[in-house]
Design a protein around this motif. Structure first.
Motif, short mmCIF file in Angstrom:
data_model
loop_
_atom_site.label_atom_id
_atom_site.label_comp_id
_atom_site.label_asym_id
_atom_site.label_seq_id
_atom_site.Cartn_x
_atom_site.Cartn_y
_atom_site.Cartn_z
N GLN A 261 16.83 35.21 78.66
CA GLN A 261 15.39 35.24 78.86
C GLN A 261 14.61 35.04 77.57
O GLN A 261 15.08 35.35 76.48
N ALA A 262 13.36 34.54 77.71
CA ALA A 262 12.40 34.42 76.61
C ALA A 262 11.09 33.90 77.19
O ALA A 262 11.09 33.22 78.22
N LEU A 270 7.95 36.56 81.03
CA LEU A 270 9.30 36.14 80.65
C LEU A 270 9.85 35.07 81.58
O LEU A 270 9.85 35.22 82.80
N ASP A 271 10.36 34.02 80.98
CA ASP A 271 11.05 32.93 81.65
C ASP A 271 12.55 33.11 81.38
O ASP A 271 12.97 33.98 80.62
N PHE A 272 13.38 32.25 81.99
CA PHE A 272 14.82 32.36 81.69
C PHE A 272 15.53 31.04 81.94
O PHE A 272 15.01 30.15 82.62
N VAL A 273 16.71 30.93 81.32
CA VAL A 273 17.58 29.77 81.54
C VAL A 273 18.83 30.21 82.30
O VAL A 273 19.30 31.35 82.16
N ASN A 288 21.69 22.57 84.00
CA ASN A 288 21.20 23.92 83.74
C ASN A 288 19.80 24.05 84.34
O ASN A 288 19.22 23.07 84.81
N SER A 289 19.24 25.25 84.32
CA SER A 289 17.88 25.45 84.82
C SER A 289 17.04 26.18 83.78
O SER A 289 17.50 27.17 83.19
N LEU A 290 15.83 25.66 83.56
CA LEU A 290 14.80 26.42 82.87
C LEU A 290 13.84 26.90 83.95
O LEU A 290 13.22 26.08 84.65
N VAL A 291 13.71 28.20 84.11
CA VAL A 291 12.94 28.80 85.19
C VAL A 291 11.70 29.45 84.60
O VAL A 291 11.79 30.43 83.86
N ARG A 292 10.54 28.90 84.93
CA ARG A 292 9.27 29.38 84.39
C ARG A 292 8.70 30.48 85.28
O ARG A 292 8.65 30.36 86.50
N ASN A 294 5.70 32.27 86.78
CA ASN A 294 4.33 31.88 87.09
C ASN A 294 3.32 33.01 86.90
O ASN A 294 2.10 32.77 87.04
N GLY A 295 3.82 34.21 86.61
CA GLY A 295 2.92 35.33 86.34
C GLY A 295 2.37 36.00 87.58
O GLY A 295 1.57 36.94 87.48
N ASP A 296 2.78 35.56 88.77
CA ASP A 296 2.28 36.14 90.01
C ASP A 296 3.43 36.63 90.90
O ASP A 296 3.27 36.78 92.11
N GLY A 297 4.59 36.89 90.27
CA GLY A 297 5.75 37.33 91.02
C GLY A 297 6.63 36.20 91.50
O GLY A 297 7.64 36.44 92.17
N THR A 298 6.28 34.94 91.17
CA THR A 298 7.08 33.80 91.57
C THR A 298 7.53 33.01 90.35
O THR A 298 6.98 33.17 89.25
N PHE A 299 8.51 32.15 90.56
CA PHE A 299 9.09 31.34 89.50
C PHE A 299 9.19 29.89 89.95
O PHE A 299 9.27 29.61 91.15
N THR A 300 9.22 28.98 88.98
CA THR A 300 9.37 27.56 89.25
C THR A 300 10.43 26.97 88.32
O THR A 300 10.39 27.21 87.11
N ASP A 301 11.36 26.21 88.88
CA ASP A 301 12.34 25.51 88.05
C ASP A 301 11.65 24.29 87.43
O ASP A 301 11.21 23.38 88.14
N VAL A 302 11.55 24.27 86.10
CA VAL A 302 10.84 23.19 85.40
C VAL A 302 11.78 22.39 84.51
O VAL A 302 11.34 21.73 83.57
#
Length: 680
Positions: A261-262, A270-273, A288-292, A294-302
């Motif tokens: 995470q970072a 916090l995002d994570f790979v 691999n995945s970089l997962v952002r 979104n700050g609202d309880g959800t994440f997006t694979d970017v």
């Protein structure tokens, strides 16, 4: 990404060397075609393949037919054939016993060495049969033979599961109880089942950190099976965890052996790979995945948007650091380079706009070896993060950061190339002198080496970990034996943290390898004054026998001491197990938790140095920490829970921010408190 990973899952179900069915199907077909004339090696390989897929009864049936046929002369074979047939029947029956007992009826004491009464097997079939076959191996091998030593270890474990240890073990094969009575200290309890964190899984990684900004620690847990979902456990603050992966948008992001995470985009969450494909060579060229966040309880694979998709290489190793000190975090991905799957490592420079550029070649850090661990740390005190890369196929690397965007490998001249079969490695300050030392594990050992070590027999090839002490200028002296790190531990996951809050960093190693016979305890080491490690595995109840992968130290229950989460389960489908969370019973020492927020430096404050100055009986003592997620396989929180011993007061905290080089001092601090400090 979801579509890509679904396709990976379909292909892996057939071709993956650990989970694919194609190999076992081919062996079955060849065995059927051979009939009574099928050679012993084919029968052995087919039986083992069935065990690995979890088809235990079928595997045992094939191996029993092999063993009986060799004994009766119906199947041609030599001494090795008979030895292997009996050994793997013993191993197969032990796994059958684990499945029928520890897996189907798990408890807090399951598989904790030495096995207490609650961990003993009520279904006795597996262990009783295992003993029968292991005794055959022992009767036909010399005491210092590898087969003999491995069978001796497993025999003692089998008797423990039945409650017949030690007296039921023949005297000549008995490992005395004193060998399982190491160390002192209060006992940790495995509370994963009670908290809903005991997911049944194969090998994987873990991050423990606050992903929703409520100051409570959550968990993200992976399972390397290509079709296995990520799990996101949200801490409800009332002692339970709610699995929220689907609601958080993580559904379909499957697989992954390691996680890290970072806050890569400096937006305050916090995002994570997710790292995929390790150990699978040409079959591991997965994204691999970089997962952002979104700050609202959800994440997006970017991943694709960020430019992290290509080339695809097998990996489980990565590390975040601001190597160019421009205020945002860069990512090094250590790939498993081999002749079968050429895979240079990658250094992704953060462009500051959500995208990354691979500059590994220009920076001189492609490694071109089979990387198993990555750790960043400023070894020479110049504020430029340096890079250690642990390799499984030869010399490790210490890339010294020149401060101009390039690195030079100084591992040879600095004396840190070993071990040659490396796995987990990390920088930490073991002697609390304000500079970073280095732990580098050795993955070249077996359960036979454990027995040899316990009984004082010399067995070739036994690998011990290395502990390199920093002289303050980035040069190292190897001190593993001096610190008591002589146990042949075979770590996979490994991390560090102050378990007793005395101000000295302790170790926990998750051990094992893919083979079913590799039932060995995870290991806990208490740091005694920065001068030696005491093995406290057995006394503390931390000696879990199942395969240990991602390890994290974290104060999950907010009581000021560090608990340990261990992602458990083996490499093959039939070797899965429930994850563990060991609750710290407390040791009576004081603590301080610091959450640092960078402004000019990266917001995660990765790379910041913390110095806590405490006063006790009129004398000052300094305790040092660096902000990172700890070890190389498993991620602890970026906020730092720092043990203080038993001081009268905290005099001050000094924070050296990495980008500016400025030291920020904080005073008027309470003991046993949590504090957020923003860079000024």
């Amino acid at each position: 990404m979801v579509e890509e990973l679904a396709a990976v899952g379909v292909a892996s179900a057939r071709d993956n060397p650990y989970f694919g069915t194609a190999k076992a199907a081919a062996l079955r077909a060849e065995l059927a075609a051979g009939g009574a004339a099928a050679p012993w090696r084919l029968r052995l390989d087919t039986g083992i393949a069935e065990l690995r897929l979890g088809n235990e009864r079928r595997g045992l049936e094939i191996l029993t037919e092999l063993c009986d046929g060799l004994r009766e002369g119906r199947i041609a074979g030599d001494f090795v054939a008979n030895l292997a047939a009996n050994f793997y029947l013993g191993v197969g029956y032990l796994r059958l016993g684990e499945t029928a007992n520890c897996c189907r009826r798990p408890g807090a004491e399951s598989c904790i060495l030495p096995l207490a009464e609650p961990a003993q097997h009520s279904d006795r079939e597996g262990s009783e049969n295992a003993i029968r076959y292991l005794l055959v191996v022992l009767a036909n091998t010399a005491p210092d033979d590898r087969w003999h030593l491995s069978a001796r270890w497993l025999l003692n474990l089998a008797h423990m599961t039945l409650g017949s240890y030690p007296d039921g073990v023949p005297a000549e094969h008995r490992l005395e109880p004193a060998l399982f009575a190491t160390g002192t200290g209060p006992r940790f309890a495995n509370v994963a089942q009670r908290l809903g964190l005991d997911a049944f899984s194969n090998a994987g990684g873990v991050i423990v950190d606050d992903f929703d900004g409520d100051s409570r620690l959550d968990l993200v847990v992976s399972d390397w099976r290509p079709e296995a979902p990520l799990r996101l456990y949200r801490n409800d603050g009332a002692g339970r965890f709610e699995e929220r992966a689907a609601a958080a948008g993580l559904e379909g992001l499957t697989g992954g052996l390691n996680l890290l995470q970072a806050d890569y985009d400096n937006d305050g969450d916090l995002d994570f790979v997710v790292l995929r494909g390790a150990w699978w060579y040409e079959n591991g060229r997965h994204p691999n995945s970089l997962v952002r966040n979104n700050g609202d309880g959800t994440f997006t694979d970017v991943t694709f948007l960020a430019g992290l998709d290509a080339p695809r290489c097998p990996t489980q190793a990565a590390g975040w650091a601001d190597y160019d000190n421009d205020g945002d975090l860069d990512l090094y991905v250590g790939n498993e380079h081999s002749a079968r799957a050429p895979s240079r490592s990658q250094l992704f420079r953060n462009n500051g706009d959500g995208t990354f550029t691979d500059v590994a070649s220009a920076a001189g850090v492609t490694n071109d070896r089979y990387c198993k661990a990555v750790s960043w740390g400023d070894v020479d005190g110049d504020r430029d993060p340096d890079l250690y890369v642990s390799n499984a196929d030869g010399d490790n690397r210490l890339y010294l950061n020149r401060g101009d965007g390039t690195f030079v490998d100084v591992a040879g001249e600095r004396g840190v190339v070993d071990p040659q079969q490396g796995f987990p490695a990390f920088f930490f300050d073991v002697d609390n002198d304000g500079d970073l030392d280095l732990f580098a594990a050795n993955y070249g050992t077996s359960i036979g080496h454990i027995v040899a070590h316990l009984i004082g027999v010399e067995l070739a090839g036994s690998g011990r970990p290395r502990l390199y002490l920093n002289d303050g200028a980035g040069r190292f002296r190897e001190a593993g034996v001096e610190f008591g790190l002589t146990y042949p531990s075979l770590p996979m996951g490994a991390n560090f943290g102050d378990l007793d809050n005395d101000g000295w960093l302790d170790l926990y190693l998750g051990t094992g390898d893919p083979e079913y016979e590799s039932l060995m305890p995870n290991l806990a080491y208490r740091n005694v004054g920065g001068a030696r490690f005491e093995d406290v595995t057995m006394a503390t109840g931390l000696g879990h026998l199942q395969k240990g992968h991602g390890i994290a130290f974290a104060d999950i229950d907010d009581d000021g001491d560090l608990d340990i989460f261990a992602e458990m389960g083996g490499a093959y489908p039939g070797d899965a197990f429930g994850n563990a969370l060991f609750e710290n019973p407390g040791h009576g020492n004081r603590w301080l938790t610091l959450h640092l927020i960078g402004t000019a430096s990266n917001r995660s404050a990765i790379g910041a140095r913390i110095r806590v100055v405490v006063e006790q009986d009129g004398r000052e003592r300094s305790i040092y920490r660096w902000v990172n997620s700890g070890g190389s396989f498993g991620a602890s929180p970026l906020r730092q829970t720092i043990g203080l011993g038993r001081p009268d007061r905290i005099d001050r905290v000094e924070i050296l921010w990495p980008t500016t080089g400025r030291t920020q001092t904080v005073t008027d601090l309470a003991l046993d408190a949590t504090l957020t400090v923003t860079e000024t």
